[in-house]
Design a protein around this motif. Structure first.
Motif, mmCIF file in Angstrom:
data_model
loop_
_atom_site.group_PDB
_atom_site.id
_atom_site.type_symbol
_atom_site.label_atom_id
_atom_site.label_comp_id
_atom_site.label_asym_id
_atom_site.label_seq_id
_atom_site.Cartn_x
_atom_site.Cartn_y
_atom_site.Cartn_z
ATOM 1 N N CYS A 184 -7.160 1.041 -1.206
ATOM 2 C CA CYS A 184 -7.182 -0.124 -0.329
ATOM 3 C C CYS A 184 -6.773 0.244 1.091
ATOM 4 O O CYS A 184 -5.991 1.160 1.320
ATOM 5 C CB CYS A 184 -6.200 -1.153 -0.882
ATOM 6 N N ARG A 185 -7.344 -0.498 2.041
ATOM 7 C CA ARG A 185 -6.981 -0.327 3.440
ATOM 8 C C ARG A 185 -6.488 -1.671 3.961
ATOM 9 O O ARG A 185 -7.009 -2.715 3.543
ATOM 10 C CB ARG A 185 -8.243 0.082 4.203
ATOM 11 N N SER A 204 2.522 10.818 -2.449
ATOM 12 C CA SER A 204 3.988 10.739 -2.447
ATOM 13 C C SER A 204 4.507 9.447 -3.066
ATOM 14 O O SER A 204 5.657 9.369 -3.479
ATOM 15 C CB SER A 204 4.498 10.819 -1.010
ATOM 16 N N GLY A 205 3.669 8.432 -3.122
ATOM 17 C CA GLY A 205 4.141 7.144 -3.611
ATOM 18 C C GLY A 205 4.979 6.393 -2.583
ATOM 19 O O GLY A 205 5.538 5.345 -2.875
ATOM 20 N N VAL A 208 -3.094 3.562 -1.997
ATOM 21 C CA VAL A 208 -3.380 2.887 -3.258
ATOM 22 C C VAL A 208 -2.724 1.512 -3.251
ATOM 23 O O VAL A 208 -1.666 1.308 -2.657
ATOM 24 C CB VAL A 208 -2.901 3.695 -4.488
ATOM 25 N N LEU A 209 -3.386 0.575 -3.930
ATOM 26 C CA LEU A 209 -2.908 -0.805 -3.930
ATOM 27 C C LEU A 209 -2.001 -1.049 -5.128
ATOM 28 O O LEU A 209 -2.404 -0.850 -6.274
ATOM 29 C CB LEU A 209 -4.109 -1.752 -3.979
ATOM 30 N N CYS A 210 -0.784 -1.464 -4.834
ATOM 31 C CA CYS A 210 0.163 -1.836 -5.886
ATOM 32 C C CYS A 210 0.663 -3.245 -5.599
ATOM 33 O O CYS A 210 0.463 -3.782 -4.505
ATOM 34 C CB CYS A 210 1.356 -0.882 -5.905
ATOM 35 N N ILE A 249 0.855 -1.180 0.000
ATOM 36 C CA ILE A 249 0.000 0.000 0.000
ATOM 37 C C ILE A 249 0.891 1.230 0.000
ATOM 38 O O ILE A 249 1.806 1.357 0.821
ATOM 39 C CB ILE A 249 -0.968 -0.020 1.194
ATOM 40 N N LEU A 250 0.653 2.102 -0.962
ATOM 41 C CA LEU A 250 1.456 3.311 -1.096
ATOM 42 C C LEU A 250 0.593 4.521 -0.768
ATOM 43 O O LEU A 250 -0.619 4.509 -1.007
ATOM 44 C CB LEU A 250 1.973 3.485 -2.525
#
Ligand code: 6R9
Length: 650
Positions: A503-504, A452-453, A464-466, A447-448
């Protein structure tokens, strides 16, 4: 939204399952510590003509994105889904076909029969000039011939691209030209819910926009009247009379494309997602076995349409690679009544049932009296896919359908991922209503922080889900546009695959998908790019500008809300609203028709002319108390009009 009740698998289920908690933990750890070793072992689950010696060659660096698995191995996907089962279970049913009307008889197609059908179909395609690497578009109802056509392409090394039968002639034409198809396979009509879609005549309209070289192969489904164009259109049943029921499978490289499937993104036209032969098959088959805890002899039913990725992986390729009996259903959940799913489960003694939250919500609304009359005692696993499932629907599925004894697998994945990435395993994972729980083997979710990423390392996280590393079922490229592949999935967050979902992660490390963070909306589990609907709307002569957003919808999950600004001299009216709805329906298809259209004299824009979608979303959600800062708008007063005339009044 968060229901923290946790449902551990019962002892019986865990004991009988392929994977229990201990084994999940051990295998998962092995899969991420030593992906090469793990997949070298599990890659053997398919039959290779020439075994691979190289396992994984993947690179997520933006400049150099490249995904290859088992790259020096060769195989044939159709042989894996059919031929290798013949000795042991040639007379077992491979496909149970349940037609639209419950008055018509179901068909049971054995593996031997499947072999003959697919070989004949493959020979017909060859006669029509289709060979290795050629593209074939399928525009078909949910009939056995759809599976035969897919497998026939795989057998001769052609690449299929299925276009969902609900798409319009224009959308079909764009996909035929997009992949430069040689042949389009369609049927006279597609019966669904007691009504028939004129597929052949839609295809005729699409062909008016395609080159002269494309040929059409037509399956007779209803016998309805259609026009055949001499020299261009051919009946399958006629061509099949003169071909053999034997056809040698082509030896394909693991990395040769198996299929292209168009899907919606946040910008521009839909993109052609390309899947491989070897890695895709390994991943579809393995997830099918473990996620649904499939055992030999089980009857598996995925209610999706083969026009979506779910149908590719979990009606056709995964189940058939495992030698399963897979149910293919032509109809809809509510025809002839809201008991149809459960009637079919009883009739065919279904063991695993896989559907979408939107269907569950629709059936929940009709009441449990449509479920209770049926014997559902054969069910061992229930699955959901396509969108987040709300806890009310989860609980209804669990209580009313599963009688509290059947584990639910909420599977998160995408057209791009080929198979499940986040999902419980029935015998291993305690479930929580609304959570897709934990990663499948080999999958490394991260999760980012969106802006900022930055990777968030704490267990509890939201962003965000990566995905940090490749898995064999991952898409390889966008058809004809590798740059777009890189830009869409690897540019924003360097070194990661970006899913497009928010996503959490909770204190137990469980993942909860919060929905798309881009301009993609999810209507009844179907992905729709807001940009596509907008460009259809502005193609209408009365429309000067359009902005489309999603809003919460009780049954569909999200509905389509369109703001439309008219050309000078055009007046808003209910008739025009209807006309615009139908316009989008013909431009793209029924699933893209806006649920609500609001005429707006102006749209909220920044001074640089960028539409402020955040505000449009809030108005559509009926949440105009939370509009935030509107001071940067060029004309703040347009917001008052939007609120005044909003369509979504509670
Ligand atoms: C397989 C499929 C992908 C998008 C995905 C996400 C949503 C799918 C979900 C889910 C929450 C689940 N999605 N499964 N959201 N929980 N279990 O649906 O592919 O049509 O490409 O859609 O659907 O937003 O990004 P596709």
């Amino acid at each position: 939204m968060t229901d923290t009740t946790s449902y551990p698998p019962s002892k019986d289920i865990a004991e009988a399952a392929h994977i229990d908690k201990e084994r999940y933990d051990a295998l998962y750890a092995a899969s991420v510590q030593d992906p090469e070793g793990f997949w070298a072992e599990h890659g053997k689950r398919v039959d290779w003509i020439k075994p691979f010696t190289r396992v994984k060659d993947t690179n997520f660096d933006y400049d150099d994105v490249s995904i290859k698995w088992f790259e020096d191995g060769t195989l044939n996907v159709a042989a894996n889904c059919i031929d290798r089962h013949l000795a042991e279970r040639g007379t077992q049913t491979a496909i149970i076909w349940e037609p639209d009307s419950d008055g018509d008889e179901a068909q049971h197609i054995t593996y031997q029969q499947l072999h003959a059908h697919v070989c004949k179909f493959a020979n017909v395609l060859k006669e029509m000039g289709v060979g290795r690497g050629d593209r074939v578009v399928l525009y078909l109802p949910m009939i056995p011939q759809a599976a035969y056509a897919m497998l026939a392409c795989a057998r001769i090394g052609a690449i299929h691209s299925i276009v969902f039968a609900g798409f319009s002639p224009d959308a079909l034409a764009a996909r035929i030209t997009g992949c430069d198809a040689k042949v389009v396979i369609t049927a006279d009509e597609a019966p669904r819910g007691g009504r028939a879609t004129p597929l052949k005549s839609n295809a005729d309209k699409a062909f008016a926009k395609c080159g002269d070289a494309v040929k059409m192969l037509v399956v007779k489904r209803t016998g309805g009247a259609i026009d055949m164009t001499e020299g261009r259109d051919f009946w399958l049943h006629e061509l099949e009379q003169d071909v053999s029921d034997q056809c040698e499978p082509e030896e394909m490289n693991a990395e040769d494309p198996l299929f292209i499937l168009y899907t919606s993104g946040s910008t521009g036209q839909p993109k052609g997602v390309v899947h491989s032969s070897g890695g895709y098959l390994v991943y579809a088959a393995m997830t099918h076995e473990y996620v649904f805890d499939y055992h030999k002899g089980d009857v598996f039913w995925c209610t999706a349409d083969v026009g979506w990725v779910t149908g590719h992986s979990y009606i056709v390729y995964g189940p058939l690679a495992n030698g399963a009996t897979t149910v293919m259903f032509e109809g809809v959940p509510t025809y002839p009544d809201a008991g149809r799913f459960w009637q079919v489960c009883e009739k065919h003694k279904v063991n695993q049932f896989y559907t979408a939250p939107t269907a569950i919500r629709a059936l929940m609304g009709k009441g449990r009296e449509f479920v209770d009359p049926y014997d559902l005692s054969n069910l061992r696993v229930l699955g959901t896919v396509g969108e987040p499932i709300n806890p009310e629907a989860w609980n209804w599925y669990n209580d009313v359908v599963g009688k509290g004894r059947v584990p639910i697998v909420d599977t998160w994945w995408q057209t791009e991922t080929g198979g499940h990435l986040l999902t419980p395993l029935p015998g291993a994972t305690p479930t929580k209503p609304g959570s897709a729980t934990l990663p499948f083997f080999g999958v490394q979710p991260v999760i980012l922080e969106a802006e900022s990423g930055q990777r968030i390392e704490t267990t509890e996280a939201e962003g965000v889900l990566c995905i940090a590393d490749s898995w064999p079922g991952q898409m390889r490229t966008v058809w004809g546009d590798h740059q777009r592949f890189k830009d869409t999935y690897f540019q924003q967050y360097k070194g990661y695959y970006f899913s497009g979902d928010g996503c959490r992660r909770d204190a137990d490390g469980y993942y909860w998908i919060t929905g798309r963070v881009d301009d993609v909306i999810n209507v009844s589990g179907h992905r729709m790019g807001t940009a596509e609907v907008e460009s259809a709307l502005v193609a209408h002569e009365a429309v000067s500008e359009a902005a489309v957003v999603g809003y919460p919808h009780d049954v569909k999950g999200q509905g389509i809300y369109a703001y439309v600004t008219l050309m000078a001299g055009r007046e808003p009216s209910d008739d025009l609203r209807k006309e615009l709805g139908n316009w989008v329906r013909t431009e793209i298809g029924p699933i893209a028709k806006p649920d609500l259209i609001q005429f707006a004299p102006g749209l909220p824009k920044t001074r640089s002319g960028k539409i402020m979608r955040r505000i449009l979303r809030k108005v559509a959600e009926d949440d105009f108390g939370a509009l935030g800062d509107t001071s940067t708008l060029a004309e703040p007063e347009v917001v008052d009009d939007l609120i005044e005339n909003r369509m979504n009044r509670g």
